[in-house]
Design a protein around this motif. Structure first.
Motif, PDB file in Angstrom:
ATOM      1  N   MET A  15       0.842  -1.285   0.032  1.00 44.16           N
ATOM      2  CA  MET A  15       0.071   0.200  -0.026  1.00 44.16           C
ATOM      3  C   MET A  15       0.717   1.147   0.007  1.00 44.16           C
ATOM      4  N   GLU A  30      -1.286   3.694   3.701  1.00 47.73           N
ATOM      5  CA  GLU A  30      -2.607   3.470   4.529  1.00 47.73           C
ATOM      6  C   GLU A  30      -2.324   3.080   5.798  1.00 47.73           C
ATOM      7  N   GLY A  36      -1.872  -1.117   5.307  1.00 44.48           N
ATOM      8  CA  GLY A  36      -0.614  -0.618   4.989  1.00 44.48           C
ATOM      9  C   GLY A  36       0.344  -0.784   6.035  1.00 44.48           C
ATOM     10  N   ASN A  42      -2.587   8.992   3.998  1.00 48.28           N
ATOM     11  CA  ASN A  42      -3.240   8.036   3.065  1.00 48.28           C
ATOM     12  C   ASN A  42      -3.277   9.199   1.713  1.00 48.28           C
TER      13      ASN A  42
END
Length: 145
Positions: A15, A30, A36, A42
């Motif tokens: 992520m 994330e 994440g 984000n």
């Protein structure tokens, strides 16, 4: 004035994405609950930070042009969206429905000058106008500190 081009490079793993712009690195990730490693904000929060940075940069240009006493701006920006869109639900758009920009401007200027200042900035800020062009409801709340 010649055209401007912005170019970045990015490497993604899981992520997490590490983007590079010139000598500057930006990490987007994330939180753990979304899969994440929580090593960066984000993507949506990063977009809102970009909006604050862009509005501030344009504000500094406009302040010089207007001879506006700009001592600084504090931003609190909130974006509202329906997460079903980014999860694939048909008919639900995957991006912000509404963005509220609360800006506290440190200035000695009048309320009228502040309103003119804000309107000029919002009409020229590339990030603000991109969101507006995408039919995001933009709510600017600019007040004096």
């Amino acid at each position: 004035m010649a055209k401007m081009n912005e170019k970045i490079t990015a490497v993604s793993k899981g992520m997490k994405t590490e983007g590079v712009s010139g000598e500057h690195k930006v990490v987007i990730d994330e939180p753990a609950k979304m899969g994440g490693t929580d090593e960066g904000a984000n993507p949506l929060a990063t977009l809102l930070v970009s909006l604050a940075g862009c509005e501030n940069a344009i504000a500094n240009f406009v302040a010089k042009e207007m001879e506006f006493d700009l001592q600084g701006i504090d931003f609190e920006i909130e974006g509202e969206l329906d997460p079903r869109g980014m999860m694939g639900e048909e008919g639900v758009r995957p991006y912000f429905q509404k963005v509220t920009v609360n800006a506290t401007v440190h200035t000695s200027e009048s309320e009228d000058r502040l309103a003119q200042f804000q309107e000029t900035i919002d009409s020229r800020c590339p990030v603000y106008t991109t969101l507006k062009a995408a039919d995001v409801e933009m709510i600017p709340n600019w007040v004096k500190a």
